[in-house]
Motif scaffolding. Structure first.
Motif, mmCIF file in Angstrom:
data_model
loop_
_atom_site.group_PDB
_atom_site.id
_atom_site.type_symbol
_atom_site.label_atom_id
_atom_site.label_comp_id
_atom_site.label_asym_id
_atom_site.label_seq_id
_atom_site.Cartn_x
_atom_site.Cartn_y
_atom_site.Cartn_z
ATOM 1 N N MET A 1 9.798 -1.454 -7.757
ATOM 2 C CA MET A 1 10.036 -0.094 -7.237
ATOM 3 C C MET A 1 9.822 0.891 -8.379
ATOM 4 N N ALA A 2 9.068 1.992 -8.138
ATOM 5 C CA ALA A 2 8.730 2.930 -9.201
ATOM 6 C C ALA A 2 9.821 3.948 -9.405
ATOM 7 N N PHE A 3 9.688 4.659 -10.494
ATOM 8 C CA PHE A 3 10.686 5.678 -10.855
ATOM 9 C C PHE A 3 10.764 6.749 -9.785
ATOM 10 N N ASN A 4 11.999 7.139 -9.449
ATOM 11 C CA ASN A 4 12.249 8.158 -8.402
ATOM 12 C C ASN A 4 11.655 7.758 -7.059
ATOM 13 N N ASN A 5 11.547 6.413 -6.843
ATOM 14 C CA ASN A 5 11.068 5.897 -5.549
ATOM 15 C C ASN A 5 9.645 6.351 -5.234
ATOM 16 N N VAL A 6 8.851 6.683 -6.242
ATOM 17 C CA VAL A 6 7.457 7.064 -6.026
ATOM 18 C C VAL A 6 6.586 6.034 -6.723
ATOM 19 N N ASN A 7 5.855 5.270 -5.966
ATOM 20 C CA ASN A 7 4.988 4.231 -6.520
ATOM 21 C C ASN A 7 3.548 4.700 -6.420
ATOM 22 N N PHE A 8 2.961 5.112 -7.552
ATOM 23 C CA PHE A 8 1.609 5.650 -7.561
ATOM 24 C C PHE A 8 0.587 4.602 -7.114
ATOM 25 N N TYR A 9 0.849 3.328 -7.408
ATOM 26 C CA TYR A 9 -0.083 2.271 -6.986
ATOM 27 C C TYR A 9 -0.107 2.143 -5.460
ATOM 28 N N GLU A 10 1.090 2.197 -4.846
ATOM 29 C CA GLU A 10 1.154 2.115 -3.382
ATOM 30 C C GLU A 10 0.506 3.332 -2.727
ATOM 31 N N ILE A 11 0.669 4.521 -3.357
ATOM 32 C CA ILE A 11 0.076 5.739 -2.786
ATOM 33 C C ILE A 11 -1.449 5.624 -2.737
ATOM 34 N N LEU A 12 -2.057 5.085 -3.817
ATOM 35 C CA LEU A 12 -3.523 4.921 -3.836
ATOM 36 C C LEU A 12 -3.978 3.633 -3.152
ATOM 37 N N LEU B 1 -10.361 19.567 5.308
ATOM 38 C CA LEU B 1 -10.907 18.641 6.315
ATOM 39 C C LEU B 1 -9.841 18.106 7.263
ATOM 40 N N ASN B 2 -8.627 18.004 6.795
ATOM 41 C CA ASN B 2 -7.530 17.446 7.589
ATOM 42 C C ASN B 2 -6.527 18.557 7.899
ATOM 43 N N LYS B 3 -6.348 18.878 9.152
ATOM 44 C CA LYS B 3 -5.478 19.992 9.565
ATOM 45 C C LYS B 3 -4.082 19.529 9.985
ATOM 46 N N GLU B 4 -3.743 18.260 9.735
ATOM 47 C CA GLU B 4 -2.395 17.804 10.075
ATOM 48 C C GLU B 4 -1.364 18.481 9.184
ATOM 49 N N LYS B 5 -0.118 18.570 9.672
ATOM 50 C CA LYS B 5 0.934 19.300 8.957
ATOM 51 C C LYS B 5 1.223 18.694 7.589
ATOM 52 N N ASN B 6 1.205 17.361 7.500
ATOM 53 C CA ASN B 6 1.574 16.705 6.245
ATOM 54 C C ASN B 6 0.372 16.434 5.348
ATOM 55 N N ALA B 7 -0.794 16.987 5.684
ATOM 56 C CA ALA B 7 -2.003 16.705 4.903
ATOM 57 C C ALA B 7 -1.888 17.256 3.490
ATOM 58 N N ILE B 8 -1.333 18.465 3.351
ATOM 59 C CA ILE B 8 -1.230 19.090 2.018
ATOM 60 C C ILE B 8 -0.313 18.277 1.106
ATOM 61 N N ASP B 9 0.869 17.881 1.643
ATOM 62 C CA ASP B 9 1.805 17.092 0.834
ATOM 63 C C ASP B 9 1.200 15.752 0.436
ATOM 64 N N THR B 10 0.514 15.107 1.391
ATOM 65 C CA THR B 10 -0.119 13.822 1.099
ATOM 66 C C THR B 10 -1.198 13.977 0.043
ATOM 67 N N PHE B 11 -1.993 15.044 0.168
ATOM 68 C CA PHE B 11 -3.053 15.290 -0.806
ATOM 69 C C PHE B 11 -2.477 15.517 -2.204
ATOM 70 N N LYS B 12 -1.362 16.264 -2.286
ATOM 71 C CA LYS B 12 -0.732 16.505 -3.583
ATOM 72 C C LYS B 12 -0.229 15.199 -4.202
ATOM 73 N N LYS B 13 0.347 14.295 -3.374
ATOM 74 C CA LYS B 13 0.841 13.005 -3.879
ATOM 75 C C LYS B 13 -0.318 12.148 -4.395
ATOM 76 N N ILE B 14 -1.433 12.156 -3.638
ATOM 77 C CA ILE B 14 -2.609 11.385 -4.048
ATOM 78 C C ILE B 14 -3.146 11.898 -5.376
ATOM 79 N N THR B 15 -3.224 13.215 -5.482
ATOM 80 C CA THR B 15 -3.749 13.825 -6.707
ATOM 81 C C THR B 15 -2.846 13.537 -7.893
#
Length: 337
Positions: free
Chosen positions: A1-12, A38-52
């Motif tokens: 499990m990654a720090f602060n429950n954010v796993n960069f490997y799982e995200i990518l 390209l993606n107009k879903e509500k959570n697209a921006i948050d997901t894109f920020k996590k990926i980046t």
């Protein structure tokens, strides 16, 4: 499990031993899928920020190493076949030197983790929401605007978060061309400002949220407007009272006359008495500035003015008046000669 429950490997969607090429390919694939354009879903921006954010860390070898250490991710090396040892002649054992012995150094380890935590804290501060800068500008208004109030449209130069990279400064693994890697763009904005009645010279208006854009989701700054009232005018003010200089003709002063005075709400009638003097003041109640339930007065000062383009008949009449007049207007002056 990654720090602060954010796993960069799982995200990518890659393994912890993924190569830099695999990480880059995974990022590009997800970026095309979740990019807000390209993606107009509500959570697209948050997901894109996590990926980046995940790519920004894992694509940098030093950041990835620090991330793995802090989050307890250790990569297991593939075992290599052990060759069968061949007997060798016995030799006397070599003495172990200080350089060859690897002893645990608690002070060195403590300094290492202090440095890591300090860098981690600095990174959090950089990504902490920050309020945008305040902007200050000046406007000059007329006395009429002081009395009646008005609306002004002003142009200000402000900064906004880049809509292309969302303030991340890079996109698709490279520097954002729209903001040149700054994360912000300059933009001129037209704002309608309401000038309240009775505002004073030197007053300051505040428009909340009309300043520079905040960073990392922080609130916008404010716009402060310094108000200056024009002084080269026939009007001037003293608290709620309005002072107005009005020219009158010689015959209006001598004979008395009802004159019309232009005001901010139309016209006002003023009855001049006979033999009105230049500089004489007249007070008209409740025609001043209205503020907080109180109303000031309009104070009029008259000045006798002559035409600079007299006709022959007017000059003739003035000569007759001169001959008829017996009054010496300078009789009270002291003769210094």
């Amino acid at each position: 499990m990654a720090f602060n429950n954010v796993n960069f490997y799982e995200i990518l969607g890659v393994e912890t031993d993924a190569t830099s090429v695999q990480i880059k390919c995974a990022y590009r694939k997800l970026a095309r899928k979740y990019h807000p354009d390209l993606n107009k879903e509500k959570n697209a921006i948050d997901t894109f920020k996590k990926i980046t954010s995940a790519y920004e860390t894992l694509s940098d070898s030093q950041k990835r190493k620090n991330y793995d250490i802090i989050n307890g991710i250790f990569k297991q090396e593939k075992p290599t076949p052990t060759p069968i040892p061949t007997p060798a002649p016995k030799e006397a054992p070599k003495p172990t030197t200080k350089k060859e012995s690897k002893e645990f150094n608690p002070l060195k380890t403590l300094k290492y983790w202090q440095t890591k935590l300090k860098k981690q804290k600095h990174t959090k501060e950089l990504h902490k929401p920050q309020k945008g800068e305040n902007i200050t500008t000046d406007i000059k208004i007329s006395p009429e605007e002081v009395i009646t109030g008005s609306k002004r449209i002003i142009n200000i130069l402000t900064t906004q978060t880049c809509p292309n990279c969302f303030g991340r400064k890079f996109i698709n693994g490279g520097k954002c061309n729209n903001c040149n890697g700054t994360g912000e763009i300059s933009k001129r904005k037209r704002i309608t400002v309401t000038i309240p009645k009775g505002i004073k010279d030197g007053a300051k208006l505040r428009l909340k949220g009309e300043g520079a854009s905040g960073k990392n989701g922080g609130a916008n700054g404010d716009l402060y407007i310094n108000v200056k009232v024009e002084t080269k005018t026939k009007y001037h003010f003293d608290k709620l009272n309005i002072y107005y200089n009005v020219p009158i003709t010689p015959f209006e002063a001598a004979l008395g006359e009802e004159i019309k005075i232009p005001s901010f709400d139309g016209t006002i009638k003023l009855k001049l008495p006979p033999n009105t003097c230049s500089g004489q003041k007249f007070r008209i109640a409740n025609q001043g500035i209205k503020k907080n339930g109180k109303i000031g007065d309009l104070i009029i000062t008259v000045s006798i003015e002559f035409s600079h383009d007299l006709s022959d008949d007017e000059i003739k009449l003035y000569k007759e008046l001169k001959n008829l007049s017996k009054d010496d207007v300078r009789k009270n002056f002291i003769n210094e000669n």
